[in-house]
Write a protein that holds these residues in place. Sequence first.
Motif: not given
Length: 294
Positions: A158-163, A176-180
């Motif tokens: 779970f990071d910018a590469g796996n948002p 769940a979601t995160c930037p971008p």
Amino acid sequence: MNQKTKDPAVVRLHNQYRVNLANRAVEAAREADGADPVVDAIVTVRKRLTDDGALFLGNRQAHREQIHVLAENALADLSLTQDERHEALTALDQDLFGWGRLDPFMQDPSITEILVDSWKEVDIERRGKLERVPVRWRNHDELMAFIKRLIAPANRAFDAGNPIVDVEIQGNRINATCPPVSISCTLNIRKSTFQTERFTPARFVTSGGCDWQTMRLILALTRGSATGLMCGPMGSAKTTMSRIAIEHGAPEETRWLVLEDVREIEADVQRFVSLQTVQRKEKPVTMPDLFVAT
């Protein structure tokens, strides 16, 4: 009367006075900087536990008692009142072994969904209505770390590469979601049906879900194996009504095959098969795939 014998009431008063003095000494020693001593204590203790290595990062449940002892010892070294120490220990226990600050809502069977739109905006869904609750994280990064801990059992990045992440943990659906993708981290927890209220036809009607005429019609259509379409907006009790129809409207020998994107119905009947789509980059399982499988 022996002079060495003390009146129990006097002893209790003395102990209470001593505790109050200790608490006041702690409070007086703090600088008025607006910081939350309990939150700061939790951060400090978590860092000490992390520094301990495998005990904290490995199977926490297997070492729960040891972790509790370490946490208690770490809190004893900090400048806290007794009430604050107890509050910090409870919060740590929820954070390490439960659902953190969302734990009270996960334990409340009247709540079906938890929606986090940012680190300072949290709603719950109770009986089809959204309620804003006074829960927040310190910042975006703390919420991000919390989400990563929740989904750790699923072994998903779970990071910018796996948002975007969509997993099932202990029967609860977590998205769940995160930037971008999103401006802030977002979190949606659709609670397992076994953790939410289950209604009989009578209880659903008396709670205001529908009238008896509608309930009798739905149960009759189910008994007659009629083809129907149940639709409505979020929180309109589609899942609840479907479960009631399955559990109370059909003959016992009926075999049910249920296809869902989110495993929610989980009816308590003798012959029940639940199939759920799987979202992943390689070889996802779609609704048409499940339909063919039936």
